[in-house]
Design a protein around this motif. Structure first.
Motif, PDB file in Angstrom:
ATOM      1  N   ARG A 283       0.822  -1.204   0.000  1.00  0.00           N
ATOM      2  CA  ARG A 283       0.000   0.000   0.000  1.00  0.00           C
ATOM      3  C   ARG A 283       0.862   1.263   0.000  1.00  0.00           C
ATOM      4  NH1 ARG A 283      -3.950   1.096   4.033  1.00  0.00           N
ATOM      5  NH2 ARG A 283      -5.022   2.188   2.348  1.00  0.00           N
ATOM      6  N   GLY A 284       2.000   1.193  -0.626  1.00  0.00           N
ATOM      7  CA  GLY A 284       2.859   2.364  -0.748  1.00  0.00           C
ATOM      8  C   GLY A 284       3.530   2.774   0.542  1.00  0.00           C
ATOM      9  N   MET A 285       3.581   1.872   1.539  1.00  0.00           N
ATOM     10  CA  MET A 285       4.160   2.232   2.824  1.00  0.00           C
ATOM     11  C   MET A 285       5.646   1.901   2.842  1.00  0.00           C
ATOM     12  SD  MET A 285       1.154   1.553   5.575  1.00  0.00           S
ATOM     13  CE  MET A 285       1.802   2.880   6.592  1.00  0.00           C
ATOM     14  N   VAL A 286       6.409   2.724   3.555  1.00  0.00           N
ATOM     15  CA  VAL A 286       7.858   2.617   3.560  1.00  0.00           C
ATOM     16  C   VAL A 286       8.369   2.812   4.980  1.00  0.00           C
ATOM     17  CG1 VAL A 286       8.069   3.437   1.175  1.00  0.00           C
ATOM     18  CG2 VAL A 286       8.144   5.099   3.045  1.00  0.00           C
ATOM     19  N   THR A 301       2.624   8.315  -2.337  1.00  0.00           N
ATOM     20  CA  THR A 301       1.734   8.175  -3.482  1.00  0.00           C
ATOM     21  C   THR A 301       1.910   9.411  -4.352  1.00  0.00           C
ATOM     22  OG1 THR A 301      -0.545   7.700  -4.176  1.00  0.00           O
ATOM     23  CG2 THR A 301      -0.284   9.236  -2.344  1.00  0.00           C
ATOM     24  N   MET A 302       1.835   9.231  -5.658  1.00  0.00           N
ATOM     25  CA  MET A 302       2.151  10.326  -6.580  1.00  0.00           C
ATOM     26  C   MET A 302       0.966  11.284  -6.714  1.00  0.00           C
ATOM     27  SD  MET A 302       4.646   8.678  -9.471  1.00  0.00           S
ATOM     28  CE  MET A 302       5.519  10.208  -9.786  1.00  0.00           C
ATOM     29  N   ASP A 343       0.743   2.553  -8.023  1.00  0.00           N
ATOM     30  CA  ASP A 343      -0.430   2.046  -7.292  1.00  0.00           C
ATOM     31  C   ASP A 343      -0.792   2.915  -6.099  1.00  0.00           C
ATOM     32  OD1 ASP A 343      -0.717  -0.162  -8.925  1.00  0.00           O
ATOM     33  OD2 ASP A 343       0.351  -1.524  -7.591  1.00  0.00           O
ATOM     34  N   GLY A 344       0.222   3.479  -5.454  1.00  0.00           N
ATOM     35  CA  GLY A 344      -0.041   4.218  -4.233  1.00  0.00           C
ATOM     36  C   GLY A 344      -0.642   3.328  -3.169  1.00  0.00           C
TER      37      GLY A 344
END
Length: 486
Positions: A283-286, A301-302, A343-344
């Protein structure tokens, strides 16, 4: 401050290397902008890959630094930059690089993409999913090694972008936690050790010793100072990752656990209070780091590119109309993710963005829908970070007054503030200059969004419906990611 004027008090120069633009800014040590110079960050076609013009940047930096030193009492210089860049260098800091610096938006050869993936380790080794195109320092070094193993074998250091410029200025190589934790895939910030790919590929000899972002590496190199008429007493700091230094600005102001949402090409959410077991790479988590090495949950997310897809062209300076937003909510007009290549927060959504309900037909309606969509994406980022406390908004989305209002209205039981400074990264970098001596919170200007004047129940129902439609949209298309590495 105009050219030629002197200012009282010490100053620090901040060299900020963005993907599109490069800035050199004279700042006060408490983070206030004094003067800023900028230039476009040129990308050249190659071969062997699209590359940044390090020679041109060097000439601009050294000349501009000399100019700023003539006009301001600069005592220190510190670099910052995005995380998707590594520079392979030989031992001589007068050389620009051993191999050209890769543009992270360069497409990857399939053999590099497929060869790298099984070497990259687990989530904490990477700090993220494997992202689009040529992102990640480790993957760039892997590519270099496949293309020109002899030059890699002869090289001396592999440096993150801010540390590369610190090395060019001081001659001292360094590794630094915020840049390595910005999805370099080289450093496991939970275990505080190099990721397995470093030993696996024999890269240990390329990894320099660690220095904190605020540490003085030394004075500017004497020969460089004399060559460009830069004062030899100028001290060079290690520097760090741009988003992490923007977070540091809030931490230095006493907001240790605040969730900071920065907006621009990317919506970047960072929160030191996010539990590590809540991080979901799908889910775009870092996983990032603060300047002290503490783990920081993040989400990417873009959003800026999503915004442009929805708003269309020519609406950048036009403020959204609150009455039109209310009309869109009432009639059920939705923009559903994701319109770009990322995807974000919605796995499998890349390139599948769509509109639902009565269309937003006029430019003003499209702009209103884009601001509402941006606020919904932002609250989704906040929810992913498990944050129900203080959230601070900054960045380009705040140019539209309704953005902060809608984010605050979408989280009515929690506090939302915003900061209108357009130079947050530079402020955070400047504050490093007094990191070890600061004994009171650094100043920061925060405001509360204007109250939402519409129907809160209707907005809440719309947001719930948007989330349901966004997830259904992705499931209908098949819940498989379109990232180029899968």
């Amino acid at each position: 401050m105009g050219d030629g004027q002197k200012a009282d008090g010490a100053r620090i120069a901040v060299f900020d290397v963005g993907k599109t633009n490069i800035k050199l800014t004279a700042m006060t040590l408490d983070g206030v902008l004094v003067e800023s110079l900028s230039v476009h960050n040129e990308v050249r076609p190659g071969p062997p890959w699209r590359q940044h013009d390090l020679k041109g940047i060097s000439d601009w930096l050294f000349g501009s630094l000399a100019s700023l030193c003539r006009h301001h009492p600069l005592e220190k210089v510190v670099g910052t930059g995005h995380g998707s860049a590594g520079v392979l260098v030989n031992a001589d800091p007068d050389e620009t690089s051993a191999l050209p610096m890769i543009d992270y938006e360069q497409d990857l050869p399939p053999a590099i993409r497929d060869g790298y993936a099984p070497l990259s380790g687990d989530f904490f080794d990477r700090g993220s999913a494997i992202m689009l195109k040529a992102a990640h320092q480790a993957r760039q070094l892997y590519w270099m090694q496949q293309v020109d193993p002899e030059r890699v074998a002869q090289a001396r250091w592999y440096l993150g972008l801010p540390q590369y410029w610190a090395w060019r200025l001081s001659g001292v190589p360094s590794a630094e936690t915020t840049i390595l934790s910005a999805q370099s895939h080289l450093w496991n910030n939970v275990r505080k050790q190099w990721s397995p790919i470093v030993a696996g590929q024999g890269w240990q000899r390329l990894m320099p010793p660690f220095h904190p972002a605020w540490e003085t590496l030394g004075p500017i190199r004497h020969d460089l100072a004399r060559r460009h008429d830069i004062p030899e007493k100028l001290s060079v700091l290690t520097g760090g990752h741009d988003s992490s230094l923007n977070l540091y600005r809030y931490q230095a102001a006493g907001m240790r656990d605040a969730c900071v949402i920065s907006t621009g090409t990317w919506i970047v959410g960072m929160c030191a209070a996010t539990p590590l077991d809540h991080l979901d790479e799908n889910r775009g988590m870092v996983l990032n780091s603060d300047v002290t090495g503490g783990p920081v949950g993040g989400v990417l997310t873009m959003g800026g590119r999503e915004f442009s897809h929805v708003a269309g062209q020519g609406q950048e300076e036009t403020a959204a109309d609150a009455a039109l937003v209310s009309l869109l909510i009432e009639r059920g007009t939705f923009a559903l993710p994701s319109f770009g290549d990322d995807d974000g927060l919605f796995p499998g959504s890349a390139g599948r963005g769509r509109f639902e309900g009565p269309p937003a037909e006029t430019p003003a309606e499209r702009k209103a829908l884009a601001v509402l969509y941006a606020a919904l994406l932002t609250t989704e980022c906040i929810d992913a970070l498990n944050e129900d406390g203080l959230v601070a908004l900054d960045g380009t989305f705040l140019r539209d007054p309704l953005y902060a209002t809608f984010v605050a209205a979408l989280r009515p039981n929690a506090e939302t503030v915003y900061n209108l400074d357009s130079y947050g990264t530079a402020s955070g970098a400047a504050l490093l200059g007094e990191h070890e001596t600061r004994d009171t919170p650094a100043p920061i200007a925060l405001s509360r969004p204007p109250a939402f004047a519409g129907d809160r129940n209707a907005l809440a129902a719309y947001a719930q419906r948007w989330r349901e439609l966004a997830k259904r949209n992705n499931l209908q298309q098949g819940n498989t990611s379109k990232r180029d590495n899968r």
